[in-house]
Scaffold this motif. Structure first.
Motif, PDB file in Angstrom:
ATOM      1  N   LEU A 173       1.418 -18.374   4.240  1.00 31.21           N
ATOM      2  CA  LEU A 173       1.573 -17.679   2.965  1.00 31.21           C
ATOM      3  C   LEU A 173       2.195 -18.574   1.897  1.00 31.21           C
ATOM      4  O   LEU A 173       2.044 -18.300   0.703  1.00 31.21           O
ATOM      5  CB  LEU A 173       2.407 -16.416   3.150  1.00 31.21           C
ATOM      6  CG  LEU A 173       1.768 -15.352   4.042  1.00 31.21           C
ATOM      7  CD1 LEU A 173       2.760 -14.231   4.336  1.00 31.21           C
ATOM      8  CD2 LEU A 173       0.499 -14.800   3.411  1.00 31.21           C
ATOM      9  N   ALA A 202       2.984 -18.397   8.701  1.00 31.81           N
ATOM     10  CA  ALA A 202       1.961 -17.377   8.424  1.00 31.81           C
ATOM     11  C   ALA A 202       0.956 -17.851   7.363  1.00 31.81           C
ATOM     12  O   ALA A 202       0.078 -17.094   6.960  1.00 31.81           O
ATOM     13  CB  ALA A 202       2.627 -16.081   7.967  1.00 31.81           C
ATOM     14  N   VAL A 239      -0.021 -10.896   9.399  1.00 32.37           N
ATOM     15  CA  VAL A 239       0.312 -11.139   7.986  1.00 32.37           C
ATOM     16  C   VAL A 239       1.109  -9.966   7.438  1.00 32.37           C
ATOM     17  O   VAL A 239       2.139 -10.149   6.772  1.00 32.37           O
ATOM     18  CB  VAL A 239      -0.957 -11.375   7.140  1.00 32.37           C
ATOM     19  CG1 VAL A 239      -0.653 -11.288   5.646  1.00 32.37           C
ATOM     20  CG2 VAL A 239      -1.578 -12.715   7.478  1.00 32.37           C
TER      21      VAL A 239
END
Length: 100
Positions: free
Chosen positions: A68, A66, A19
């Motif tokens: 996100l 990811a 991350v």
């Protein structure tokens, strides 16, 4: 008062490092900053950042992989937003830290 560090088990170390690798790119941080305010389509992100849609889409794919950001389709238009409140908090605290 000193805070106690949370336990960091082996199973979380690499995902957390991944991350932070994704967040280590200035272009991706600029995209995330745009998304902190509202859901935005790829074209509008590209316009705001002065980038091509293809380049923005590539970065959004990395952010999506990811976990996100998330997306939704409305016809041919794809809208992106932060995946959850944790992502907002992570960015907000990071920005606060560097502004001190």
């Amino acid at each position: 008062m000193k805070r106690q560090a949370p336990e960091l088990s082996q199973q979380y170390i690499q995902p957390l490092a991944d991350v932070f690798k994704v967040l280590g790119d200035p272009t991706r941080l600029r995209i995330l900053r745009v998304l902190m305010n509202q859901e935005v389509c790829v074209r509008d992100i590209a316009d705001e950042l002065g980038m091509g849609q293809s380049a923005v889409s590539h970065q959004l794919r990395i952010l999506r992989d990811a976990r996100l950001v998330q997306f939704r389709r409305d016809g041919k238009t794809v809208y992106y937003s932060l995946a959850d409140a944790h992502v907002f908090t992570l960015l907000d605290v990071g920005l606060e830290h560097v502004a001190e």
